[in-house]
Design an enzyme around this catalytic site. Structure first.
Site, PDB file in Angstrom:
ATOM      1  N   ARG A   1      40.263 -21.830  37.581  1.00  0.00           N
ATOM      2  CA  ARG A   1      41.309 -23.108  38.173  1.00  0.00           C
ATOM      3  C   ARG A   1      40.275 -24.077  38.467  1.00  0.00           C
ATOM      4  O   ARG A   1      40.622 -25.346  38.518  1.00  0.00           O
ATOM      5  CB  ARG A   1      42.107 -22.610  39.032  1.00  0.00           C
TER       6      ARG A   1
ATOM      7  N   LYS B   1      34.896  -8.328  41.431  1.00  0.00           N
ATOM      8  CA  LYS B   1      35.714  -7.507  41.015  1.00  0.00           C
ATOM      9  C   LYS B   1      35.649  -5.945  40.953  1.00  0.00           C
ATOM     10  O   LYS B   1      34.555  -5.297  41.172  1.00  0.00           O
ATOM     11  CB  LYS B   1      35.997  -8.107  39.383  1.00  0.00           C
TER      12      LYS B   1
END
Length: 504
Positions: A353, A279
């Site tokens: 997910r 990130k």
């Protein structure tokens, strides 16, 4: 914090301050308890409006020291706005503000006056008020400081309720207080620094909360995760020296064999660096919040048990830390998990997910009446809905209606989003059954929901993306800065509703 509801005609016991809740479009009825007390303190609302600008608007509060009959009184005036605009959301937010004022000012035994015109002694309104007070007054963690801030929540609160027609249930007050305490605890986990709260630590916290309220808990280590074929949870967590966990929490009251069964799955990424798909620096510090979904799931099942809801609830918390190392999974890898579907990894920063998919597949095998997942899943949902509303995706209209109704009644905000079939081709892979992100860069929150749907089969399912309202970067009218515990109230409201219609 203890609460006592007293009638307008009753004489309150000793208190160290007074909170008046006032409307902007109607003054307290002459001769009412609130009007008499204001008069005894020499407080003229018309003069206060002229001198202090206080008119009872929903964004106003005023703290004063009042000298009356030779005694000093600490007084807080809290604006609620127009009577027609006061709903559970407004009440919860305003009383959360009130609670933070009471804590900051050191009130130990406040006396709270509610206006009679709104029938605030009804269950929904009284619950919103008490939960709001509890959240606002609840102590937030400060123990990392060399000199921790001195924080003390009020010991007891007396609430003078109006004389409306609808009286609250006897359990309303203790149930609301218990719910607030659970939310505060779960909220503080989200605030905890990641170096203090690894996967094993979060598993212990969740189990301790559940056990305290009669929830049966078990924790799976890495060996058990492998045995249960949860390959995606394993791959996400294997890059960290702090190995992944899965916590299974079960509430089943006696004689509840035919009661509805709901599975709640909460994303528990204790820190998300993005893995090898690292990130940006600015995005990293807030990633200790990526386990908020697990905190919500643990809080919801614990509250169901604490409130004795006649409904079966199983919470599944897939917990991992997503960090890069020589063992980390890579973009381009193909992995699979409990459902047997293979997934091509496009970015390791779409890890939530993956861990959710394994837990969803396991939950669906239980054949529950509904399965609900909660996750700080996508920044795309925040782009669509902002910071104060969670996205809702579901394969059943009746489940959507029940959740939205529960959110409205408990003071949280959900908005239903579409499951667009047109986007499914973007999740197709040339080398696997699915990609973990869509080929198209738009509609990321919808793509994530579609991915999760692939692992629940025909089970009634709902997905709550709480990336926005799980944590506030600054104080607003929606609440103070920091973790919020968003979602616990909605889930408890939903469980209460189905327990009443099917299990009660």
């Amino acid at each position: 914090m203890k609460y006592k509801i007293i009638s307008p005609s009753a004489k309150p016991t000793a208190h160290d301050g007074i909170l008046f809740c006032l409307l902007s479009d109607s003054a307290p009825e002459r001769g009412s308890a609130i009007a008499r007390r204001l008069e005894s303190l020499g407080l003229d609302l018309k003069r206060l409006k002229k001198d202090e600008g206080f008119s009872g608007r929903e964004t106003q509060d005023l703290v004063m020291n009042v000298l009356s009959a030779g005694r000093h009184f600490r007084v807080v005036l809290l604006g609620l706005g127009r009577s027609k605009d006061v709903d559970p959301t407004r009440l919860r937010r305003r009383f959360q503000r009130a609670g933070s004022i009471l804590r900051a000012r050191g009130f130990a035994r406040p006396l709270v006056f509610l206006p009679a015109g709104l029938e605030l002694d009804g269950d929904l309104a009284l619950t919103a008020a008490i939960v709001g007070l509890g959240l606002g007054a609840g102590v937030r963690i400060t123990h990392a400081r060399a000199e921790p801030r001195k924080q003390k929540e009020p010991v007891s609160v007396q609430i003078v309720a109006g004389s409306g027609k609808k009286r609250p249930r006897p359990r309303t007050v203790p149930d609301a207080a218990t719910l607030a305490d659970i939310i505060v605890e779960a909220r503080n986990w989200v605030t905890e620094p990641a170096n203090w709260l690894g996967p094993a630590d979060l598993a212990r916290r969740a189990s301790a909360m559940g056990n305290a309220h009669g929830v049966a808990c078990e924790t799976w280590n890495l060996a058990r995760i492998r045995k249960e074929r949860m390959g995606m949870l394993e791959q996400v967590g294997i890059g960290s020296s702090r190995e992944p966990r899965l916590v299974k929490m079960r509430w089943a009251p006696r004689g509840s064999g035919k009661a509805p069964h709901v599975v709640i799955v909460g994303k528990g990424i204790v820190f998300d660096t993005g893995g090898l798909s690292l990130k940006p620096v600015k995005s990293m510090p807030a990633m200790k919040n990526d386990m908020a979904g697990a905190a919500v799931a643990a809080g919801a099942v614990s509250a169901a048990a604490a409130l004795g809801l006649p409904v079966r609830v199983t919470a599944l918390l897939p917990i991992a830390e997503n960090t890069p190392s020589s063992r980390s999974y890579r973009p381009g890898d193909v992995i699979s998990g409990r459902a047997g579907k293979s997934v091509e990894i496009i970015t390791t920063d779409a890890e939530g997910r993956l861990v959710m998919a394994d837990a969803l597949a396991y939950g669906a095998e239980m054949k529950p009446d509904a399965i609900i997942d909660v996750a700080t899943l996508t920044g795309a949902c925040m782009v669509a809905l902002g910071s104060y509303t969670a996205g809702l995706w579901t394969n059943r209209d009746e489940l959507a209606d029940a959740l939205i109704r529960a959110s409205a009644e408990t003071g949280e905000s959900l908005w239903r989003m579409p499951l667009l079939a047109e986007m499914m081709p973007f999740l197709k892979s040339d080398v696997a059954d699915l990609r973990n992100t869509a080929a198209d860069s738009y509609g990321g929150a919808i793509a994530a929901a579609l991915f999760l749907r692939e692992f629940v089969g025909t089970t009634p399912w709902a997905h709550l993306d709480i990336a926005g309202p799980a944590f506030f970067e600054k104080r607003t009218e929606a609440g103070p800065r920091g973790a919020t515990g968003f979602g616990i109230s909605t889930l408890v409201g939903y469980l209460t509703g189905i327990a009443g219609t099917r299990g009660g």
